[in-house]
Every structure is written in C-alpha cells, then in structure tokens.
Design an enzyme around this catalytic site. Structure first.
Site, short mmCIF file in Angstrom:
data_model
loop_
_atom_site.label_atom_id
_atom_site.label_comp_id
_atom_site.label_asym_id
_atom_site.label_seq_id
_atom_site.Cartn_x
_atom_site.Cartn_y
_atom_site.Cartn_z
N ASP A 59 -6.63 -14.21 2.18
CA ASP A 59 -7.74 -13.66 2.85
C ASP A 59 -8.67 -12.75 1.73
O ASP A 59 -8.22 -12.38 0.60
CB ASP A 59 -7.05 -12.54 3.92
CG ASP A 59 -6.27 -11.47 3.27
OD1 ASP A 59 -5.75 -12.21 2.45
OD2 ASP A 59 -6.23 -10.12 3.32
N GLU A 60 -9.90 -12.41 2.01
CA GLU A 60 -10.61 -11.64 1.25
C GLU A 60 -10.70 -11.93 -0.30
O GLU A 60 -10.64 -10.99 -0.87
CB GLU A 60 -10.41 -10.15 1.68
CG GLU A 60 -10.43 -9.80 3.13
CD GLU A 60 -10.07 -8.57 3.39
OE1 GLU A 60 -10.48 -7.83 4.62
OE2 GLU A 60 -8.87 -8.16 2.81
N GLU A 66 -2.31 1.53 4.52
CA GLU A 66 -3.20 2.26 3.38
C GLU A 66 -2.87 3.83 3.73
O GLU A 66 -2.84 4.55 2.92
CB GLU A 66 -4.52 1.76 3.54
CG GLU A 66 -5.03 0.49 2.73
CD GLU A 66 -4.68 -0.55 3.75
OE1 GLU A 66 -4.17 -0.38 4.86
OE2 GLU A 66 -5.55 -1.70 3.50
N ASP A 94 0.33 -6.78 -3.10
CA ASP A 94 -1.30 -6.57 -2.73
C ASP A 94 -1.83 -5.90 -4.04
O ASP A 94 -1.13 -5.69 -5.10
CB ASP A 94 -1.42 -5.82 -1.65
CG ASP A 94 -2.95 -6.16 -0.85
OD1 ASP A 94 -3.80 -6.15 -1.32
OD2 ASP A 94 -2.80 -6.52 0.21
N TRP A 101 -6.93 -13.80 12.33
CA TRP A 101 -7.10 -12.53 11.98
C TRP A 101 -8.30 -11.90 12.28
O TRP A 101 -8.65 -10.81 12.88
CB TRP A 101 -6.64 -11.82 10.91
CG TRP A 101 -7.35 -12.01 9.59
CD1 TRP A 101 -7.39 -13.22 8.74
CD2 TRP A 101 -8.11 -11.07 8.92
NE1 TRP A 101 -8.48 -12.84 7.76
CE2 TRP A 101 -8.62 -11.55 7.74
CE3 TRP A 101 -8.48 -9.88 9.16
CZ2 TRP A 101 -9.77 -11.03 6.95
CZ3 TRP A 101 -9.42 -9.10 8.35
CH2 TRP A 101 -10.07 -9.92 7.31
N TRP A 104 -0.98 -2.45 8.82
CA TRP A 104 -1.34 -2.36 7.11
C TRP A 104 -1.10 -0.95 6.83
O TRP A 104 -1.40 0.02 7.66
CB TRP A 104 -2.95 -3.03 6.73
CG TRP A 104 -3.23 -4.12 7.52
CD1 TRP A 104 -3.85 -4.72 8.60
CD2 TRP A 104 -3.13 -5.23 6.50
NE1 TRP A 104 -3.58 -5.94 8.52
CE2 TRP A 104 -3.18 -6.51 7.27
CE3 TRP A 104 -2.20 -5.53 5.40
CZ2 TRP A 104 -3.33 -7.66 6.80
CZ3 TRP A 104 -2.32 -6.64 4.97
CH2 TRP A 104 -2.43 -8.02 5.51
N HIS A 126 -6.36 -10.12 -3.59
CA HIS A 126 -5.41 -9.02 -3.45
C HIS A 126 -4.37 -9.25 -4.57
O HIS A 126 -3.17 -8.82 -4.32
CB HIS A 126 -4.76 -9.30 -2.11
CG HIS A 126 -5.78 -8.87 -0.94
ND1 HIS A 126 -5.82 -7.71 -0.56
CD2 HIS A 126 -6.69 -9.61 -0.26
CE1 HIS A 126 -6.85 -7.50 0.53
NE2 HIS A 126 -7.36 -8.57 0.57
N ARG A 131 0.93 -1.32 0.13
CA ARG A 131 -0.02 -0.04 -0.01
C ARG A 131 0.84 1.04 0.18
O ARG A 131 0.57 2.21 -0.59
CB ARG A 131 -0.83 -0.06 1.12
CG ARG A 131 -2.28 -0.62 0.82
CD ARG A 131 -2.13 -2.11 0.63
NE ARG A 131 -3.46 -2.92 0.32
CZ ARG A 131 -3.69 -3.60 1.39
NH1 ARG A 131 -3.17 -3.84 2.39
NH2 ARG A 131 -5.10 -4.28 0.97
N TYR A 190 -4.22 -5.07 15.66
CA TYR A 190 -4.21 -4.34 14.20
C TYR A 190 -3.41 -2.97 14.42
O TYR A 190 -4.23 -2.24 14.92
CB TYR A 190 -5.46 -4.43 13.78
CG TYR A 190 -5.33 -5.58 12.83
CD1 TYR A 190 -5.00 -6.89 13.04
CD2 TYR A 190 -6.11 -5.44 11.37
CE1 TYR A 190 -4.96 -7.87 12.00
CE2 TYR A 190 -5.99 -6.33 10.17
CZ TYR A 190 -5.62 -7.77 10.81
OH TYR A 190 -5.64 -8.68 9.80
#
Ligand code: ACM
Length: 641
Positions: free
Chosen positions: A351-352, A491, A201, A418, A489, A276, A172, A443
């Site tokens: 993930d995701e 971002e 990512d 997580w 993370w 991702h 990110r 986190y």
C-alpha cells in the site's frame, strides 16, 4: 423402622434439593456471534461443584482446546475429576463427519443434567466451547450458597466465512508479548480465527531477522516523542538516542504462534513493502534509490496528502525496485518469516508506495527502459510479481493490500480490499481470492463516538455502520470472498487498554458479520447482546467503548434558526438534554423531537437514560461547535453515514 425413617429423611432431603434446584433461575446467555440455529429450551443445567467431563477426541489439537476449557472450569472453582457427578459434559469428535457444519462448525445441546458438544474437527470443538463459555454468567465462580443454572439449548452452528480476522499494527506503537497474547486471546472468544500482525512500518521494525541484524538493532528503535502523531512531533536531532520501541525475537514469535494456535488462530505476518519501509531503510539505506542516511520515524510529519489517494513522501521510504540486491534482501527476510509462521499466507503490504523517487532517478528510468516497463505503476507491478515469486518459493501464498492489483497480479495471490470494496470486486472478477477490510466499515482506528468526548481522527465509524457491512458485493461470486477483518492502526493507540477501547465492541460486529448467516443479522438483537458483553469486559477490568450508548447530536438550520436532533442506537432508552448551561442532563428535558438551540453563550448537555438511570456519557457541546456541525466543518458521527 429406623431404616424406613432414614429412607424417608433421605427422600425428603433429596426432594428439597430438587425443589431448590428447580427454583434456580437459569442465566440467559447473549451469544456473539449469533449461531446459525439456536433453540432455547426450558431445561436448566444446574452447575454443580463437580462435573463429569467425558471427552472422546483422539486429536492433540482438540485435546488442547479441551484443556483450555478445563482451565476455564477450574478458575470457576468447578472440578472435573468427578465421574460420580450427576452432571456430565461430553465432548466428541464425530466418527462420521456431518457435512452441514464443515470443519469449524459444531453441535451443542444443553439439557437437564448433560451438555453435549460434537464437531467434525478440532476447530469446531474450539468454537463450540466458546459458545458454551458464554452460557456461564460473567465472571462466574461456583458458590454452594448461590447456585446458578445454564439455560437449556439446542445449537447447530458454523461460520459463513473462513477468514475472520483482526489486524494489529505493532510498528506505530510497540505492544509487548503479553499484550499481543491478550489481544489474541480475547479475539478467540468471539470465534475470530485470523490475526494479521502488521510487523513493520516507517516507525519501527518489529521482527528479528537473524541474517539482517541491523533491522532490529537500528530499525526497532526511534527517538521518543509525545504529542500529535504525524504533525507536531519534531524530527530526531543529530546524535539523539533512540529509546522507544522493541521487537519480537524468534523465540517470542514461536511462543505467540503456539499461543494463537492453541486458540484456533492463524497468524498472517505482514512485511509492508515497497513503501512504508523507513525503519528498514534507517538500518540499510542502500536498499533505497537515493541511499541517503535516515532515521526511524518518531511520528513526525513526512508526507503530504492531497485527497483522492494522491500523496507525496517528503522523505524516501520505498525500496528500490530496480536493484537486484533489494530482491536478495527481501529473500532473506521471507526465508525467516516463512520458517516462523506456519500459516498459508504471508502479507507483503504493497500500500501507499510513493513513486516519486523512482521516477526521478536516471538508473531506475534506464532499468525500466531496458525491461520494457512503461511507467512507475508497471514498475510496482514488476516489484510485486518478483516478491510474489520469492514468497511462493518459500511454500507460501501472497496476500497484499489492494494496490498490488495495479498492473496485474500473479495467479494465486490474494487481495485485501481496504480502499473501499472496489479492489475486492476487481480482484474477484479476475479470479483472485479476496479479504474484505474496507476503511468505510472496519477501520478500527476511526472515531466511534461524539467529538466532544472522543479523540478526533480523520474519519468516523460507528458500531452500527460496522454492523451493517455486507462482505459479498452484488454480482460477485461468493466463493472468492475468503472473509474479512477489522484493522487497528496504532498511530494514536499507544497501549493495550486503548487498543481494546478502539477494537471493541466493533469487533463484535465484525465477528457476527463474518460468522453468522446474513439473514440472522439483526441490529436490535445485536445491540442488546453487545450490552451484555460490556459487563464481561468490565468484570475483567478491560476497556470497552460504550460510545454506542451516547446520543448522536446533529444540527441544521430552518428559517434562520439552529435546530438540533438527538438519536440513540441502544434499545429501551430515552435521551435527556439541557440547553441552559445546567447539568446533569438527566434532570433536563426528555427529547421528543428537533428543538431550537437559542442564541448566546451556551452549551448543550445531553445523556442517554434507561429506566431512570443515566447510561453512557454526558456530552457537553458548546454552541459554536454545534454551529460547526451545521456547516459540516466538523463531521458528525452519523450511524447511517
Ligand atoms: C492501509 O490502510 N494503508 C492499508
């Protein structure tokens, strides 16, 4: 006669010197993480200009760690060449292993003229040296006219968990080799031994893969955008140059791996898949289902989140699990990753992953039918098992985010829990190893202070909450819990100093949670020691969050009135406030209990005070924002939340 006089004078000088040394106050250390046993004694080790270093470690790794300590002494203007010195630091690897301290533990004794450190293995020597360094005052430099002493101590210490980590997302935002080294160096001071490197990512592919050069030629670069990440940033325009980014070459990665190893740190590289993957798909769109050309995401919005873990990707960012060429692609990636990283684990993400493009595609559906795969969850499980096979064919173990459990997981794969600790519990019950890194406790991108002075993210996490984490859930066999880590993370974390701000002091809490015995954890002691470590960061000119010193402001209504409470987590402090638009708060009212917020256009000003001195930040919160807190339209940082 002359001779007698000389002896008398010499003795007088010597006794004056001893007298002087007796009067030298010993520096009181604040050790993080708290050792298993730590007895403070009345002895003092007065630091001299020359110290005799007596090292008996026939082990290259241990010698490297000792060299790091020699560098530390040298930068403190202490010489170690003096075998004539009265002061000795001896460092030994045990000839007969001491079972109680294991491979990372150590024994450390500080007495009048000697410091003795012993361990079974090199890692123990490293950890013992980190403790010893914390006995030195912040930014210590030897000064003949201002001598200092180390406080006598008897320590026997070893970690509760083998995996004590931090994760840094370099996709990110890109962090230079020097930044990454700095991040690794700092974590090693707190006996954190695992650096999870989130290398890929949607917003950037950061690892050179020589057999797939477009991954970095295209995938490492995005158009430069400013403003709120994930919302207001516009998509790239056709033909717009991608100028923001970067990646690590093989040579740079080998250099960082060595740098980490010199600090007892193992790197776990993460290549996040099947989701991702937008940066990789910008380079190789044929690896997706729709095979459409796409860009490396510059932080523009491309997903919708509906709560309860439900979401939609508006742009495809998943690999196609039904295409054999995708597994050849993955094989090439992990061949190089496995060669670069000597650690036992490779992280495959997991993930995701959005399944919508898989579910809608006739070729994927017919693949599923042919292979007896009943739904997209089973398809993801099929993908995970194929990837796990690839990773194990390179001699490595697989770890992934807890989604990899869905649909069953190959034996030997470990799970990083997580989404709370539920995934960890399920995995441990199935006999998988677990690394605990739940959003709710560790986190590090979450907001750690009051919204009036901090960036607002989607959730809050106070230092106290992080410190309260217990990694072994009730009823779970502790042998499956490898340990845990904090995740940063990035971002909204664009540079190293802000990464430090978000990481520390919560990483102190993570260090103590995963190193120290459960029964040794104590918030009051921890917060006092944490404050001492603020000074370490300040002296190095590194950014550390002192949000824990700020008041926690809550409001509620009672009999139609808005009431306000103020709490503070540090010890020996008072809170002062004003509610009449005056400041500084220190000259206002000392807080003694809930007070009414009068009606009108006004702001609360409040700050923590210790011994008459304001510490932490002065908060200014408008009445309308206090009202939002009553209505809980705005979450409030609550220690026990
Ligand atoms: C994650 O936070 N998506 C693992």
């Amino acid at each position: 006669m002359k001779r007698i006089l000389f002896i008398l004078i010499s003795l007088t000088i010597l006794s004056c010197a001893q007298q002087e040394e007796k009067n030298i106050d010993a520096y009181e250390p604040s050790i993080i993480p708290q050792p298993v046993t730590y007895e403070s004694t009345d002895d003092t080790f007065v630091i001299s200009k020359n110290i005799n270093l007596d090292v008996k470690v026939e082990d290259d790794q241990a010698q490297t760690y000792v060299n790091g300590f020699i560098d530390f002494l040298t930068s403190a203007a202490i010489s170690t060449n003096a075998s004539t010195s009265d002061n000795t630091i001896s460092i030994n690897l045990n000839e007969t292993e001491k079972e109680a301290i294991g491979s990372e533990g150590y024994d450390l004794e500080i007495t009048k003229n000697s410091i003795s450190l012993s361990a079974n293995k090199a890692a123990g020597i490293f950890n013992g040296l980190q403790t010893l360094k914390q006995f030195f005052p912040v930014g210590f430099k030897y000064d003949e006219t201002n001598k200092i002493a180390l406080k006598g101590a008897n320590i026997s210490d070893y970690p509760r968990f083998a995996w004590r980590g931090l994760m840094l997302d370099v996709s990110r935002h890109f962090f230079s080799v020097e930044d990454v080294k700095s991040y690794i160096d700092k974590m090693s001071h707190y006996k954190l031994n695992t650096f999870h490197w989130h290398l890929t990512d949607d917003q950037g592919w950061r690892i050179e893969i020589k057999s797939l050069p477009k991954l970095t030629e295209i995938g490492a670069w995005r158009v430069e955008r400013h403003g709120r990440f994930g919302s207001s940033r516009p998509y790239p325009k056709p033909g717009e140059k991608a100028t923001y980014g970067g990646f690590y070459t093989h040579e740079q990665i080998k250099d960082i791996v060595q740098y980490a190893s010199d600090r007892n740190i193992t790197i776990v590289p993460e290549i996040d898949m099947p989701g991702h993957m937008m940066a990789a798909l910008a380079a190789y769109p044929e690896m997706s289902v729709k095979k459409e050309k796409k860009f490396v995401a510059p932080g523009s919005k491309f997903s919708e989140w509906y709560g309860n873990g439900k979401f939609k990707m508006l742009i495809e960012n998943t690999l196609n699990p039904a295409d054999e060429k995708v597994y050849e692609f993955i094989d090439k990636i992990f061949t190089e990753v496995a060669e670069l990283f000597p650690g036992e684990y490779i992280h495959m993400g997991g993930d995701e992953a959005y399944h919508g493009y898989w579910e809608a595609d006739p070729t994927v559906r017919s693949f599923m039918k042919k292979n007896g795969i009943k739904d997209s969850h089973e398809l993801q499980s099929y993908f995970v098992k194929r990837v796990e096979k690839i990773i194990s064919s390179k001699g490595k173990k697989t770890i992934g985010w807890d989604e990899i459990l869905e649909g069953g997981l190959a034996d030997g794969a470990a799970v990083m829990s997580w989404r709370g600790i539920a995934g960890g519990i399920e995995a441990a019950k199935l006999g998988h190893n677990v690394v605990m890194s739940p959003t709710t406790f560790v986190y590090l991108d979450y907001t750690q202070g009051d919204y009036s002075v901090e960036n607002k993210i989607y959730a809050d996490l106070s230092l106290e909450k992080t410190y309260s984490f217990e990694p072994v859930p009730e009823g779970i066999d502790a042998k499956y819990i490898l340990g845990g880590q904090g995740n940063l993370w990035t971002e909204v974390v664009p540079n190293l100093q802000y990464a430090y701000y978000m990481t520390y002091p919560r990483a102190f809490a993570i260090s103590e949670t995963f190193w120290s015995p459960k029964e040794k954890k104590n918030w009051e002691s921890f917060i006092d020691r944490t404050e001492a470590h603020f000074a370490r960061f300040d002296t190095e000119n590194n950014n550390i969050s002192k949000a824990v010193l700020d008041p926690i402001v809550r409001t509620y209504t009672e009999d139609g009135k808005m009431m306000c409470t103020l709490v503070n987590n540090a010890t020996g402090t008072d809170i002062y406030y004003t509610i009449d638009n005056t400041y500084p708060a220190k000259f206002g009212t000392k807080y003694t209990g809930a007070f009414e917020v009068p009606k009108g256009s006004l702001s609360l000003h409040t700050q923590t005070v210790r011994n008459g001195k304001a510490i932490g930040r002065q908060l200014k919160i408008k009445r309308e924002d206090l009202t939002k807190r009553v209505e809980r339209k705005e979450r409030v940082l609550i220690a026990e939340d």
